[in-house]
Design an enzyme around this catalytic site. Structure first.
Site, PDB file in Angstrom:
ATOM      1  N   ASN A 154       0.877  -1.174   0.000  1.00 21.19           N
ATOM      2  CA  ASN A 154       0.000   0.000   0.000  1.00 21.19           C
ATOM      3  C   ASN A 154       0.914   1.224   0.000  1.00 21.19           C
ATOM      4  O   ASN A 154       1.520   1.540   1.018  1.00 21.19           O
ATOM      5  CB  ASN A 154      -0.882  -0.022   1.254  1.00 21.19           C
ATOM      6  CG  ASN A 154      -1.687   1.258   1.411  1.00 21.19           C
ATOM      7  OD1 ASN A 154      -1.827   2.035   0.468  1.00 21.19           O
ATOM      8  ND2 ASN A 154      -2.220   1.480   2.614  1.00 21.19           N
ATOM      9  N   LYS A 199       0.087   4.232  -0.247  1.00 17.62           N
ATOM     10  CA  LYS A 199      -0.565   5.417   0.356  1.00 17.62           C
ATOM     11  C   LYS A 199      -0.354   6.626  -0.551  1.00 17.62           C
ATOM     12  O   LYS A 199      -0.455   6.504  -1.751  1.00 17.62           O
ATOM     13  CB  LYS A 199      -0.036   5.652   1.776  1.00 17.62           C
ATOM     14  CG  LYS A 199      -0.035   4.389   2.626  1.00 17.62           C
ATOM     15  CD  LYS A 199       0.201   4.661   4.073  1.00 17.62           C
ATOM     16  CE  LYS A 199       0.350   3.355   4.828  1.00 17.62           C
ATOM     17  NZ  LYS A 199       0.180   3.500   6.260  1.00 17.62           N
ATOM     18  N   HIS A 236      -9.466   1.286   4.625  1.00 20.49           N
ATOM     19  CA  HIS A 236      -8.207   1.409   5.366  1.00 20.49           C
ATOM     20  C   HIS A 236      -8.438   2.330   6.564  1.00 20.49           C
ATOM     21  O   HIS A 236      -9.219   3.280   6.488  1.00 20.49           O
ATOM     22  CB  HIS A 236      -7.117   1.979   4.440  1.00 20.49           C
ATOM     23  CG  HIS A 236      -5.753   1.896   5.045  1.00 20.49           C
ATOM     24  ND1 HIS A 236      -5.304   2.818   5.961  1.00 20.49           N
ATOM     25  CD2 HIS A 236      -4.757   0.994   4.887  1.00 20.49           C
ATOM     26  CE1 HIS A 236      -4.072   2.480   6.332  1.00 20.49           C
ATOM     27  NE2 HIS A 236      -3.718   1.380   5.701  1.00 20.49           N
ATOM     28  N   GLU A 241      -6.806   4.700   7.694  1.00 23.60           N
ATOM     29  CA  GLU A 241      -6.568   6.126   7.417  1.00 23.60           C
ATOM     30  C   GLU A 241      -7.784   6.751   6.717  1.00 23.60           C
ATOM     31  O   GLU A 241      -8.095   7.919   6.924  1.00 23.60           O
ATOM     32  CB  GLU A 241      -5.290   6.285   6.577  1.00 23.60           C
ATOM     33  CG  GLU A 241      -4.049   6.019   7.423  1.00 23.60           C
ATOM     34  CD  GLU A 241      -2.878   5.428   6.666  1.00 23.60           C
ATOM     35  OE1 GLU A 241      -2.854   5.497   5.431  1.00 23.60           O
ATOM     36  OE2 GLU A 241      -1.973   4.884   7.335  1.00 23.60           O
ATOM     37  N   GLU A 249      -5.785  -5.193  10.329  1.00 34.22           N
ATOM     38  CA  GLU A 249      -4.764  -4.192  10.612  1.00 34.22           C
ATOM     39  C   GLU A 249      -5.073  -3.496  11.934  1.00 34.22           C
ATOM     40  O   GLU A 249      -5.875  -2.550  11.970  1.00 34.22           O
ATOM     41  CB  GLU A 249      -4.726  -3.154   9.491  1.00 34.22           C
ATOM     42  CG  GLU A 249      -4.433  -3.734   8.127  1.00 34.22           C
ATOM     43  CD  GLU A 249      -3.750  -2.713   7.234  1.00 34.22           C
ATOM     44  OE1 GLU A 249      -2.641  -2.985   6.781  1.00 34.22           O
ATOM     45  OE2 GLU A 249      -4.323  -1.626   7.015  1.00 34.22           O
ATOM     46  N   GLY A 259       2.152   1.899  10.703  1.00 32.31           N
ATOM     47  CA  GLY A 259       3.093   3.010  10.570  1.00 32.31           C
ATOM     48  C   GLY A 259       3.770   3.399  11.872  1.00 32.31           C
ATOM     49  O   GLY A 259       4.390   4.449  11.973  1.00 32.31           O
ATOM     50  N   SER A 301       3.094  -2.523  10.303  1.00 38.12           N
ATOM     51  CA  SER A 301       4.549  -2.559  10.499  1.00 38.12           C
ATOM     52  C   SER A 301       5.163  -3.923  10.167  1.00 38.12           C
ATOM     53  O   SER A 301       6.129  -4.353  10.798  1.00 38.12           O
ATOM     54  CB  SER A 301       4.922  -2.126  11.916  1.00 38.12           C
ATOM     55  OG  SER A 301       4.487  -0.796  12.141  1.00 38.12           O
TER      56      SER A 301
HETATM   57  C1  PEP Z   1      -0.844  -0.071   5.879  1.00 41.20           C
HETATM   58  O1  PEP Z   1      -0.797   1.065   5.450  1.00 41.20           O
HETATM   59  O2  PEP Z   1      -1.792  -0.797   5.551  1.00 41.20           O
HETATM   60  C2  PEP Z   1       0.228  -0.532   6.753  1.00 41.20           C
HETATM   61  C3  PEP Z   1       0.119  -1.720   7.295  1.00 41.20           C
HETATM   62  O3  PEP Z   1       1.274   0.327   6.953  1.00 41.20           O
HETATM   63  P1  PEP Z   1       2.679  -0.042   7.654  1.00 41.20           P
HETATM   64  O4  PEP Z   1       3.145  -1.329   7.062  1.00 41.20           O
HETATM   65  O5  PEP Z   1       3.578   1.104   7.315  1.00 41.20           O
HETATM   66  O6  PEP Z   1       2.416  -0.177   9.116  1.00 41.20           O
END
Ligand code: PEP
Length: 248
Positions: free
Chosen positions: A10, A12, A95, A97, A165, A171, A211
């Site tokens: 992703n 973003k 997501h 975000e 998630e 992040g 992460s």
């Molecule tokens: C994500 O944006 O779905 C995500 C898991 O980000 P990160 O791997 O940076 O935590």
């Protein structure tokens, strides 16, 4: 029943046509023998260039959102047909975000998911709890609501991918432990069995996201209910190839 692993990136709101094309060029030889499905979900404006960069390879290009209407007065939105015109196969929906900053709700997640499925796209539907929800013992309650309302009315739930998630792990560099991720994803699978059918629960692909990186992917991917990863930060660099090759 064996489920094919699925590693998706992703991006973003990162990368440009130039840097994205360069990264894909470098990733192609590194991921070409992957034993999993591979996808990069990229900003809408980069889709044509990234589709071109990855043409003829095992890297699929995905989108980061889709609107529920086919067309109309929805300034700034993208329809499923627009995505399909460029060969997009996967689309991230809900997501955290989008939920946090853009007013996404379980109801809009549901509308987008049904539209994506009707159009033949594979939605990657994101669910997960906030830190305070986990700490107050509400994780399962939150997931119950997100799954029941977000997936309402789906005919064949095995046509979607679920990304678990935990919001506190996105992040932040703070990954769920292998055990935490396994336990929660097993719960999600059980819930899919209750809401849809036991066979659907066995078949549906469920990713972990938060992460995930080259160092922790092997442990997470070794868990029986974790079928893949949704990767943010680490999908912006060549480390993504190490995650794709988690089994080597
Ligand atoms: C994500 O944006 O779905 C995500 C898991 O980000 P990160 O791997 O940076 O935590």
């Amino acid at each position: 029943m064996s489920r094919k692993p699925f590693i998706a990136g992703n991006w973003k709101m990162n990368m440009t046509a130039e840097s994205g094309t360069q990264l894909i060029k470098e990733l192609i030889p590194l991921v070409k023998d992957a034993n999993c499905d591979v996808c990069l979900c990229v900003p809408a404006i980069l889709i044509p260039a990234m589709t071109k960069a990855s043409a003829g390879t095992n890297i699929h290009i995905g989108a980061e959102n889709v609107h529920w209407a086919n067309s109309g007065a929805y300034t700034g939105e993208i329809s499923a047909d627009m995505l399909k015109e460029y060969g997009v196969k996967y689309v991230i929906i809900g997501h955290s975000e989008r939920r946090q900053y853009f007013g996404e709700t379980d109801e809009t997640v549901n509308k987008r998911t049904l539209t994506a499925l009707n159009a033949g796209l594979t939605p990657i539907v994101c669910v997960g709890e906030l830190l305070e929800e986990r700490e107050s013992g509400k994780t399962n309650e939150v997931l119950d609501r997100q799954l029941k309302d977000g997936l309402n009315g789906i005919d064949d739930v095995t046509k979607i991918v679920i990304a678990y998630e935990p919001v506190w792990a996105i992040g932040t560099g703070r990954t769920a432990t292998d055990e935490q991720a396994q336990k929660t994803i097993a719960y999600i699978r059980k819930k899919i069995g209750e809401l849809f059918c036991p066979k659907c629960a066995e078949k549906i692909v469920i990713q972990y996201g938060g992460s995930m990186n080259a160092g922790n992917c092997k442990g997470l991917m070794a868990q029986p209910d974790i079928d893949g990863g949704l990767i943010g930060g680490a999908s912006l660099k060549l480390d993504f190839a190490k995650i794709v090759n988690f089994d080597k």
